[in-house]
Design a protein around this motif. Structure first.
Motif, PDB file in Angstrom:
ATOM      1  N   LEU A 108       0.828  -1.202   0.000  1.00  0.00           N
ATOM      2  CA  LEU A 108       0.000   0.000   0.000  1.00  0.00           C
ATOM      3  C   LEU A 108       0.863   1.253   0.000  1.00  0.00           C
ATOM      4  N   ALA A 109       1.912   1.261   0.803  1.00  0.00           N
ATOM      5  CA  ALA A 109       2.816   2.416   0.860  1.00  0.00           C
ATOM      6  C   ALA A 109       3.497   2.639  -0.493  1.00  0.00           C
ATOM      7  N   CYS A 110       3.958   1.557  -1.126  1.00  0.00           N
ATOM      8  CA  CYS A 110       4.621   1.687  -2.424  1.00  0.00           C
ATOM      9  C   CYS A 110       3.643   2.144  -3.501  1.00  0.00           C
ATOM     10  N   GLY A 111       2.419   1.614  -3.470  1.00  0.00           N
ATOM     11  CA  GLY A 111       1.426   2.002  -4.461  1.00  0.00           C
ATOM     12  C   GLY A 111       1.046   3.467  -4.376  1.00  0.00           C
ATOM     13  N   MET A 112       1.093   4.022  -3.177  1.00  0.00           N
ATOM     14  CA  MET A 112       0.781   5.441  -2.993  1.00  0.00           C
ATOM     15  C   MET A 112       1.999   6.333  -3.237  1.00  0.00           C
ATOM     16  N   GLY A 113       3.150   5.690  -3.510  1.00  0.00           N
ATOM     17  CA  GLY A 113       4.357   6.452  -3.816  1.00  0.00           C
ATOM     18  C   GLY A 113       5.220   6.765  -2.617  1.00  0.00           C
ATOM     19  N   TYR A 114       4.825   6.338  -1.431  1.00  0.00           N
ATOM     20  CA  TYR A 114       5.610   6.604  -0.220  1.00  0.00           C
ATOM     21  C   TYR A 114       6.607   5.464   0.002  1.00  0.00           C
ATOM     22  N   ILE A 115       7.565   5.366  -0.908  1.00  0.00           N
ATOM     23  CA  ILE A 115       8.521   4.260  -0.886  1.00  0.00           C
ATOM     24  C   ILE A 115       9.421   4.333   0.343  1.00  0.00           C
ATOM     25  N   ALA A 116       9.852   5.526   0.708  1.00  0.00           N
ATOM     26  CA  ALA A 116      10.718   5.675   1.880  1.00  0.00           C
ATOM     27  C   ALA A 116       9.994   5.225   3.147  1.00  0.00           C
ATOM     28  N   TYR A 117       8.698   5.553   3.241  1.00  0.00           N
ATOM     29  CA  TYR A 117       7.921   5.083   4.387  1.00  0.00           C
ATOM     30  C   TYR A 117       7.800   3.562   4.373  1.00  0.00           C
ATOM     31  N   GLY A 118       7.612   2.996   3.178  1.00  0.00           N
ATOM     32  CA  GLY A 118       7.532   1.542   3.066  1.00  0.00           C
ATOM     33  C   GLY A 118       8.823   0.872   3.506  1.00  0.00           C
ATOM     34  N   ILE A 119       9.955   1.431   3.104  1.00  0.00           N
ATOM     35  CA  ILE A 119      11.254   0.882   3.501  1.00  0.00           C
ATOM     36  C   ILE A 119      11.429   0.974   5.013  1.00  0.00           C
ATOM     37  N   LEU A 120      11.100   2.137   5.582  1.00  0.00           N
ATOM     38  CA  LEU A 120      11.220   2.326   7.031  1.00  0.00           C
ATOM     39  C   LEU A 120      10.306   1.356   7.773  1.00  0.00           C
ATOM     40  N   PHE A 121       9.086   1.219   7.272  1.00  0.00           N
ATOM     41  CA  PHE A 121       8.111   0.304   7.858  1.00  0.00           C
ATOM     42  C   PHE A 121       8.635  -1.125   7.830  1.00  0.00           C
ATOM     43  N   ALA A 122       9.202  -1.552   6.684  1.00  0.00           N
ATOM     44  CA  ALA A 122       9.716  -2.915   6.537  1.00  0.00           C
ATOM     45  C   ALA A 122      10.910  -3.163   7.462  1.00  0.00           C
ATOM     46  N   ILE A 123      11.825  -2.201   7.545  1.00  0.00           N
ATOM     47  CA  ILE A 123      13.019  -2.373   8.378  1.00  0.00           C
ATOM     48  C   ILE A 123      12.646  -2.491   9.853  1.00  0.00           C
ATOM     49  N   ILE A 124      11.729  -1.620  10.309  1.00  0.00           N
ATOM     50  CA  ILE A 124      11.351  -1.633  11.730  1.00  0.00           C
ATOM     51  C   ILE A 124      10.677  -2.948  12.095  1.00  0.00           C
TER      52      ILE A 124
END
Length: 229
Positions: A108-124
């Motif tokens: 969902l984060a990647c689809g909305m274009g918030y890739i950095a948030y997706g990466i941060l979310f995945a790492i945490i």
């Protein structure tokens, strides 16, 4: 600076470059999540198909979000299309379900274009999963097991195995009793936890002597369902 990094890469007009960036970012993060899942669940066992699903699911969700965009009509059309799909599968492990929701959030984060948030979310969350796996958080020292014993109808199932179970188990409780062979036999299902360093063969041999050498099944796998002891 941070606002620029964490800003959405998707503009009002969908571009080919932004689409590829979102899809490939979702695939990479899905692969990362899948590797963490394999690492943390390796000893417990896992389905190879499920690990592939963890890779593909974020990209699929990202594509759906990209196609829908801000168009309400498309959103309702996709909802109607997906409502026709019927999933027939056995209930999964709660950890597997959490990983599914994890990948959905990343997609969902990647689809909305918030890739950095997706990466941060995945790492945490992956870091949390690894820490919980290393520390074996909430895992009991002794496995919860199921014991199925078949006895003849003339044997009192309520008390006939109490002395053996008290000797070899920490806790036990009858979960289910059912008849078979037109009432000639009873099948008793116990939920139990064995004591440390006991001889399982000796335990089963004593039960066999008591039940007339009828069927005995000891499920030695960890049972993730709630068991009331």
């Amino acid at each position: 600076m941070l606002e620029t990094v964490f800003a959405s890469t998707i503009s009002e007009t969908l571009t080919f470059t932004a689409t590829l960036t979102s899809i490939f970012a979702a695939l990479v993060m899905g692969l990362f999540i899948s590797m963490v899942y394999i690492k943390t669940q390796g000893k417990e066992g896992y389905s190879p198909g499920f690990t592939i699903t963890l890779i593909m699911l974020p990209a699929i969700i990202a594509i759906i979000i990209l196609l829908v965009g801000n168009n309400i009509a498309r959103a309702f059309s996709l909802a109607g299309a997906f409502s026709l799909i019927r999933f027939r599968s056995a209930p999964g492990d709660p950890i597997d379900i959490s990983y599914v929701f994890f990948t959905l959030g990343v997609g969902l984060a990647c689809g909305m274009g918030y890739i950095a948030y997706g990466i941060l979310f995945a790492i945490i969350l992956c870091t949390v999963m690894v820490i919980l796996s290393i520390t074996k958080y909430a895992k009991p020292k002794n496995k919860n097991m199921l014991l199925k014993i078949t006895i003849p109808e003339d044997l009192d199932y309520q008390n006939c195995f109490d002395d053996i179970l008290n000797q070899y188990t920490q806790d036990y409780k009858i979960q289910r009793v059912k008849t078979s062979d037109f009432g000639a036999l009873f099948e008793i299902v116990y939920a139990l936890r064995l004591k440390n360093d006991i001889n399982q063969k000796e335990f089963i041999d004593k039960l066999r002597c008591r039940n007339g050498n009828l069927n005995i099944v000891l499920n030695t796998e960890i049972i993730d369902e709630k068991i009331y002891i």
